[in-house]
Design an enzyme around this catalytic site. Sequence first.
Site, mmCIF file in Angstrom:
data_model
loop_
_atom_site.group_PDB
_atom_site.id
_atom_site.type_symbol
_atom_site.label_atom_id
_atom_site.label_comp_id
_atom_site.label_asym_id
_atom_site.label_seq_id
_atom_site.Cartn_x
_atom_site.Cartn_y
_atom_site.Cartn_z
ATOM 1 C CE LYS A 110 -4.530 0.775 0.495
ATOM 2 N NZ LYS A 110 -5.607 -0.164 0.173
HETATM 3 N N1 GLU Z 1 -7.440 0.001 -2.959
HETATM 4 C C1 GLU Z 1 -8.217 -1.158 -3.248
HETATM 5 C C2 GLU Z 1 -8.277 -2.091 -2.049
HETATM 6 O O1 GLU Z 1 -8.060 -1.668 -0.940
HETATM 7 C C3 GLU Z 1 -7.800 -1.833 -4.551
HETATM 8 C C4 GLU Z 1 -6.415 -2.374 -4.585
HETATM 9 C C5 GLU Z 1 -5.974 -2.904 -5.948
HETATM 10 O O2 GLU Z 1 -6.800 -2.984 -6.836
HETATM 11 O O3 GLU Z 1 -4.801 -3.223 -6.046
HETATM 12 O O4 GLU Z 1 -8.608 -3.234 -2.177
#
Ligand code: GLU
Length: 424
Positions: A110
Amino acid sequence: MSGNELQRENPYDNMLEVLDEAASMLGLCEKDYVALRHPERELKVAIPIDMDDGSIHVFEGYRVQHSSSRGPCKGGIRYHQDVDVDEVKALAAWMSFKSAVVNIPFGGGKGAIKVDPSKLTKNELKRLTRRYIAMILPIIGPERDIPAPDVGTNAEIMGWIMDTYSVFKGYTVPGVVTGKPIEVGGSLGRKEATGRGVMLVTREILHRLGKPAIGCRVAVQGMGNVGGVAAKLLSREGCKIIAVSDVSGGVYNKKGLNVDDIIDFLSENTGKFLKDYEGEGVTHITNEELLCADVDVLIPAAMENQIGESLAPKIKASVIVEGANGPTNLAADKILEKNGKIIVPDILANAGGVVVSYFEWVQNIQSLMWDEEEVNMNLEKIMIRSFNEVWDKAHENKTTLRMGAYIVAIDRIVKAKKIRGIFP
Ligand code: GLU
């Protein structure tokens, strides 16, 4: 517990507590999973930006890679004024578990920048994104770590990320980021995918509990990309959406809201909020009233730590589907469990986004273009299969769906780690 007290909780400590509990249910000893208690890599960057007024502002940014045991790290980039490293570490770990629970070949990561994106001009935002990507460039890539949208970011920003990375490489690399605009390699169905996944697991849980979707009363916190789409698709399934909210507050109609009208109202221009929405039979409620509304299903689809221990006993919904990451804190989770509430946990409920991100990456690295039907059909297959695996695991272990999901996920990651062994 007030909102402020909730904010002070360390989300990474909460993640560790759930991880330890699930690992002990799986019968693991510490050495089997101790590596999962630590992110593999944390990068902190100071991002200097030329502001439009001639000043220079330095923003704080992060990229955390929690686990790459099952494949490249995968996870969004958040732009929010309150983020800190512990939040990003927790979100990165949740991504590892999310990818594992739906069994896609990714680990978890993240990123975040501590910024309120609404306070920046478009050009400032573009410079901030490009400089941030330049600074985390050595650790990202289609085989390393693949960012995506999250709170405060969108497809347009993903397009700038793709371009920045490609310029450095000297050729176009669509697979470095997902959630891009369709024109530059984005996938059909990606924008709606998280909300669609929330609808699919809500349908499955209702089915398992023998409750009909038709007439089922639903409240949704958050009318963004997740909550808005989930509300729309659930109303198509026959559910009655009786309350929805955004940052400005909520709207309520016992007879059911006109979700399409609300979505049209909110999308007319970006300055519109629900506090200004008027409709026949519609009353205005607070965020707390929404969370405690007399409904069958509650979908918190906004931010983490929305349901704390003082609010938990007041929740009337019998089913909670976590559209957001980490909306329920640990103490609240225990109270809800004691009160017989069924929670479909975040790492399963909101996994639709990363599943279609996986499809986008698969299309990018093979230069394929799927139609929307194929995307939605494959998403449905994965969400239903994963829901059933979690349901069965929870019942086998006589535990909650959250623990069931963590057991499925941790088992997969630990097995991959064991097979690979530790270098050197
Ligand atoms: N931000 C989204 C989540 O928390 C999507 C992450 C992604 O598609 O890599 O799942």
